[in-house]
Design a protein around this motif. Structure first.
Motif, PDB file in Angstrom:
ATOM      1  N   GLU A  52       0.813  -1.055   0.143  1.00  0.00           N
ATOM      2  CA  GLU A  52       0.086  -0.058  -0.169  1.00  0.00           C
ATOM      3  C   GLU A  52       0.780   1.101  -0.070  1.00  0.00           C
ATOM      4  OE1 GLU A  52      -3.143  -0.060  -0.439  1.00  0.00           O
ATOM      5  OE2 GLU A  52      -3.730  -2.071  -0.280  1.00  0.00           O
ATOM      6  N   LYS A  53       2.002   1.185   0.146  1.00  0.00           N
ATOM      7  CA  LYS A  53       2.970   2.278   0.259  1.00  0.00           C
ATOM      8  C   LYS A  53       2.963   2.898  -1.039  1.00  0.00           C
ATOM      9  CE  LYS A  53       7.622   3.741   1.614  1.00  0.00           C
ATOM     10  NZ  LYS A  53       8.879   3.209   2.180  1.00  0.00           N
ATOM     11  N   GLU A  54       2.928   4.275  -1.230  1.00  0.00           N
ATOM     12  CA  GLU A  54       2.973   5.001  -2.382  1.00  0.00           C
ATOM     13  C   GLU A  54       4.583   5.130  -2.815  1.00  0.00           C
ATOM     14  OE1 GLU A  54       1.271   7.323  -5.445  1.00  0.00           O
ATOM     15  OE2 GLU A  54       0.264   6.197  -3.703  1.00  0.00           O
ATOM     16  N   ILE A  55       4.684   4.982  -4.134  1.00  0.00           N
ATOM     17  CA  ILE A  55       5.723   4.954  -4.947  1.00  0.00           C
ATOM     18  C   ILE A  55       6.085   6.262  -5.460  1.00  0.00           C
ATOM     19  CG2 ILE A  55       7.060   4.014  -6.897  1.00  0.00           C
ATOM     20  CD1 ILE A  55       5.230   1.514  -6.626  1.00  0.00           C
ATOM     21  N   GLU A  56       7.366   6.828  -5.146  1.00  0.00           N
ATOM     22  CA  GLU A  56       7.515   8.067  -5.503  1.00  0.00           C
ATOM     23  C   GLU A  56       9.251   8.025  -6.020  1.00  0.00           C
ATOM     24  OE1 GLU A  56       6.994  10.861  -2.477  1.00  0.00           O
ATOM     25  OE2 GLU A  56       4.864  10.837  -2.363  1.00  0.00           O
ATOM     26  N   LEU A  57       9.200   8.555  -7.341  1.00  0.00           N
ATOM     27  CA  LEU A  57      10.667   8.339  -7.701  1.00  0.00           C
ATOM     28  C   LEU A  57      10.961   9.976  -7.935  1.00  0.00           C
ATOM     29  CD1 LEU A  57      10.208   5.724 -10.558  1.00  0.00           C
ATOM     30  CD2 LEU A  57      11.062   5.515  -8.317  1.00  0.00           C
ATOM     31  N   PRO A  58      12.140  10.318  -7.440  1.00  0.00           N
ATOM     32  CA  PRO A  58      12.857  11.980  -7.384  1.00  0.00           C
ATOM     33  C   PRO A  58      13.225  11.971  -8.941  1.00  0.00           C
ATOM     34  CG  PRO A  58      14.311  10.446  -6.472  1.00  0.00           C
ATOM     35  CD  PRO A  58      13.215   9.624  -6.783  1.00  0.00           C
ATOM     36  N   SER A  59      12.488  12.574  -9.808  1.00  0.00           N
ATOM     37  CA  SER A  59      12.757  12.840 -11.004  1.00  0.00           C
ATOM     38  C   SER A  59      11.512  13.769 -11.581  1.00  0.00           C
ATOM     39  CB  SER A  59      13.205  11.675 -11.915  1.00  0.00           C
ATOM     40  OG  SER A  59      13.547  11.892 -13.260  1.00  0.00           O
ATOM     41  N   ASP A  60      11.985  14.598 -12.443  1.00  0.00           N
ATOM     42  CA  ASP A  60      11.063  15.512 -13.245  1.00  0.00           C
ATOM     43  C   ASP A  60      11.102  15.312 -14.644  1.00  0.00           C
ATOM     44  OD1 ASP A  60      13.372  16.583 -13.886  1.00  0.00           O
ATOM     45  OD2 ASP A  60      12.801  18.648 -13.296  1.00  0.00           O
ATOM     46  N   SER A  61      11.624  14.033 -15.264  1.00  0.00           N
ATOM     47  CA  SER A  61      11.578  13.844 -16.450  1.00  0.00           C
ATOM     48  C   SER A  61      10.552  12.897 -16.990  1.00  0.00           C
ATOM     49  CB  SER A  61      13.013  13.029 -16.953  1.00  0.00           C
ATOM     50  OG  SER A  61      12.686  11.619 -16.256  1.00  0.00           O
ATOM     51  N   THR A  62      10.122  13.062 -18.214  1.00  0.00           N
ATOM     52  CA  THR A  62       9.025  12.371 -18.500  1.00  0.00           C
ATOM     53  C   THR A  62       9.036  10.934 -18.367  1.00  0.00           C
ATOM     54  OG1 THR A  62       9.719  12.392 -21.161  1.00  0.00           O
ATOM     55  CG2 THR A  62       8.104  14.340 -20.112  1.00  0.00           C
ATOM     56  N   GLU A  63      10.274  10.309 -18.827  1.00  0.00           N
ATOM     57  CA  GLU A  63      10.636   8.954 -18.746  1.00  0.00           C
ATOM     58  C   GLU A  63      10.257   8.309 -17.478  1.00  0.00           C
ATOM     59  OE1 GLU A  63      12.593  10.764 -22.227  1.00  0.00           O
ATOM     60  OE2 GLU A  63      12.448  11.149 -20.175  1.00  0.00           O
ATOM     61  N   ILE A  64      10.827   9.085 -16.438  1.00  0.00           N
ATOM     62  CA  ILE A  64      10.548   8.367 -15.214  1.00  0.00           C
ATOM     63  C   ILE A  64       9.132   8.588 -14.330  1.00  0.00           C
ATOM     64  CG2 ILE A  64      11.644   8.810 -12.950  1.00  0.00           C
ATOM     65  CD1 ILE A  64      13.401   7.310 -14.576  1.00  0.00           C
ATOM     66  N   ALA A  65       8.718   9.629 -15.217  1.00  0.00           N
ATOM     67  CA  ALA A  65       7.213   9.775 -14.762  1.00  0.00           C
ATOM     68  C   ALA A  65       6.322   8.566 -15.376  1.00  0.00           C
ATOM     69  CB  ALA A  65       6.942  11.367 -15.211  1.00  0.00           C
ATOM     70  N   ALA A  66       6.591   8.399 -16.619  1.00  0.00           N
ATOM     71  CA  ALA A  66       5.894   7.045 -16.914  1.00  0.00           C
ATOM     72  C   ALA A  66       6.141   5.858 -16.383  1.00  0.00           C
ATOM     73  CB  ALA A  66       6.300   7.025 -18.669  1.00  0.00           C
ATOM     74  N   LEU A  67       7.482   5.758 -15.821  1.00  0.00           N
ATOM     75  CA  LEU A  67       7.816   4.394 -15.150  1.00  0.00           C
ATOM     76  C   LEU A  67       7.367   4.496 -13.799  1.00  0.00           C
ATOM     77  CD1 LEU A  67       9.337   1.868 -14.734  1.00  0.00           C
ATOM     78  CD2 LEU A  67      11.408   3.401 -14.120  1.00  0.00           C
ATOM     79  N   GLU A  68       6.910   5.657 -13.245  1.00  0.00           N
ATOM     80  CA  GLU A  68       6.337   5.608 -12.110  1.00  0.00           C
ATOM     81  C   GLU A  68       4.778   5.457 -12.077  1.00  0.00           C
ATOM     82  OE1 GLU A  68       5.501   9.052  -8.357  1.00  0.00           O
ATOM     83  OE2 GLU A  68       6.731   9.325 -10.119  1.00  0.00           O
ATOM     84  N   GLN A  69       4.394   5.666 -13.170  1.00  0.00           N
ATOM     85  CA  GLN A  69       2.821   5.376 -13.195  1.00  0.00           C
ATOM     86  C   GLN A  69       2.723   4.072 -13.772  1.00  0.00           C
ATOM     87  OE1 GLN A  69       0.321   7.329 -13.095  1.00  0.00           O
ATOM     88  NE2 GLN A  69      -1.194   5.877 -13.747  1.00  0.00           N
ATOM     89  N   ASP A  70       3.641   3.185 -14.590  1.00  0.00           N
ATOM     90  CA  ASP A  70       3.438   2.029 -14.645  1.00  0.00           C
ATOM     91  C   ASP A  70       3.558   1.037 -13.238  1.00  0.00           C
ATOM     92  OD1 ASP A  70       3.392   2.414 -17.566  1.00  0.00           O
ATOM     93  OD2 ASP A  70       5.438   2.240 -17.861  1.00  0.00           O
ATOM     94  N   LEU A  71       4.529   1.576 -12.519  1.00  0.00           N
ATOM     95  CA  LEU A  71       4.555   0.790 -11.235  1.00  0.00           C
ATOM     96  C   LEU A  71       3.246   0.958 -10.531  1.00  0.00           C
ATOM     97  CD1 LEU A  71       8.146   1.817 -10.143  1.00  0.00           C
ATOM     98  CD2 LEU A  71       7.401  -0.631 -11.055  1.00  0.00           C
ATOM     99  N   ARG A  72       2.811   2.302 -10.432  1.00  0.00           N
ATOM    100  CA  ARG A  72       1.634   2.296  -9.638  1.00  0.00           C
ATOM    101  C   ARG A  72       0.330   1.420 -10.180  1.00  0.00           C
ATOM    102  NH1 ARG A  72       1.540   8.896  -9.319  1.00  0.00           N
ATOM    103  NH2 ARG A  72       3.149   9.265  -7.728  1.00  0.00           N
ATOM    104  N   GLU A  73       0.169   1.366 -11.491  1.00  0.00           N
ATOM    105  CA  GLU A  73      -0.691   0.458 -12.149  1.00  0.00           C
ATOM    106  C   GLU A  73      -0.455  -1.056 -11.724  1.00  0.00           C
ATOM    107  OE1 GLU A  73      -0.686   1.175 -16.276  1.00  0.00           O
ATOM    108  OE2 GLU A  73      -1.561   3.305 -16.095  1.00  0.00           O
ATOM    109  N   ALA A  74       0.893  -1.435 -11.709  1.00  0.00           N
ATOM    110  CA  ALA A  74       1.250  -2.538 -11.320  1.00  0.00           C
ATOM    111  C   ALA A  74       0.960  -3.020  -9.803  1.00  0.00           C
ATOM    112  CB  ALA A  74       2.670  -3.052 -11.520  1.00  0.00           C
ATOM    113  N   ARG A  75       1.095  -2.128  -9.181  1.00  0.00           N
ATOM    114  CA  ARG A  75       0.636  -2.404  -7.646  1.00  0.00           C
ATOM    115  C   ARG A  75      -0.953  -2.273  -7.642  1.00  0.00           C
ATOM    116  NH1 ARG A  75       1.118   2.965  -3.762  1.00  0.00           N
ATOM    117  NH2 ARG A  75      -0.497   3.266  -5.093  1.00  0.00           N
ATOM    118  N   ILE A  76      -1.656  -1.638  -8.233  1.00  0.00           N
ATOM    119  CA  ILE A  76      -3.177  -1.930  -8.080  1.00  0.00           C
ATOM    120  C   ILE A  76      -3.481  -3.293  -8.671  1.00  0.00           C
ATOM    121  CG2 ILE A  76      -5.326  -1.088  -9.235  1.00  0.00           C
ATOM    122  CD1 ILE A  76      -3.766   1.901  -9.468  1.00  0.00           C
TER     123      ILE A  76
END
Length: 257
Positions: free
Chosen positions: A229-253
């Motif tokens: 249930e822990k929120e995933i946060e990656l310290p980056s403002d790039s679009t690639e890392i933001a997309a990876l962060e979104q994929d990890l959230r969807e995988a967690r769901i």
């Protein structure tokens, strides 16, 4: 049906940060080599033209003194004219020979005299009044000079009677060679310093680029059923890392459901 156990993958020999550093350094090296060749060619040509200009001025000074004479010059007189040089002379060891257009020697400060076909025939072939070129040949100024590279200048002149002559001036190119060696030495030192500086900069840049991946490795290592249930946060403002962060959230769901 039994499944074969998968073989563990060998760890890579080089880190991604090192590979990125090497790629960036290789690109910088290629750019530096191309620019260096262009700069060296331009500088070499500029120095060469400078020495041609100086030797032409020296020859013109000798011709002006010869042109005012009504009789043919002797070896001693030509030696005195050649010895009357500027205080700061680029061609410290030099000599001159006056030829008729037929190739016969009128006067010379060089013994043995340089071959007419090797030095004086150039302007006759080109049909110009002055030419300068480099010549690599030992003993061109005589046996007392150990230099093997010389700068040769040839000027056509006409006496008051209308007879045409060729003045051949030969000077050792030692100063030119020294300037070229200094130029290459400075370029080599600057290139080495530039490559070292670029390697350091590329290593720092690659480290900044790899920082989110190192954090992702820590996040992946912390995945447990209790921390799902822990929120995933990656310290980056790039679009690639933001997309990876979104994929990890969807995988967690999907894991939760």
């Amino acid at each position: 049906m039994t499944t074969q156990p998968t073989r563990p993958r060998k760890p890579p020999r080089f880190s991604l940060r090192l590979k990125v550093t090497l790629y960036l350094t290789a690109v910088a090296l290629m750019i530096q080599v191309l620019l260096g060749v262009a700069v060296l060619y331009y500088q070499y040509s500029a120095i060469d033209r400078f020495f041609d200009t100086r030797i032409e001025a020296r020859v013109n000074a000798i011709v002006s003194k010869l042109g005012s004479r009504e009789s043919l010059v002797t070896d001693e007189e030509l030696a005195q004219i050649v010895a009357d040089r500027p205080q700061l002379a680029l061609f410290e060891n030099s000599g001159a020979t006056l030829f008729r257009v037929s190739g016969r020697v009128v006067a010379s400060t060089i013994r043995p005299t340089p071959p007419f076909e090797l030095t004086a025939v150039e302007p006759l072939r080109k049909g110009v009044s002055f030419t300068a070129f480099r010549r690599s040949q030992e003993g061109l100024l005589g046996p007392g000079h150990d230099q093997s590279r010389f700068r040769v200048a040839v000027r056509t002149l006409t006496d008051p009677a209308g007879e045409q002559f060729l003045l051949v001036f030969i000077g050792d190119d030692w100063n030119f060679d020294v300037m070229i060696r200094v130029m290459f030495g400075v370029f080599a030192a600057a290139s080495a310093a530039g490559i070292v500086a670029w390697c350091i900069a590329a290593w720092i840049i690659a480290g900044l680029a790899m920082a989110p991946l190192r954090h992702l490795r820590l996040v992946a290592g912390s995945f447990t059923p209790e921390a799902i249930e822990k929120e995933i946060e990656l310290p980056s403002d790039s679009t690639e890392i933001a997309a990876l962060e979104q994929d990890l959230r969807e995988a967690r769901i999907k894991l939760r459901t």
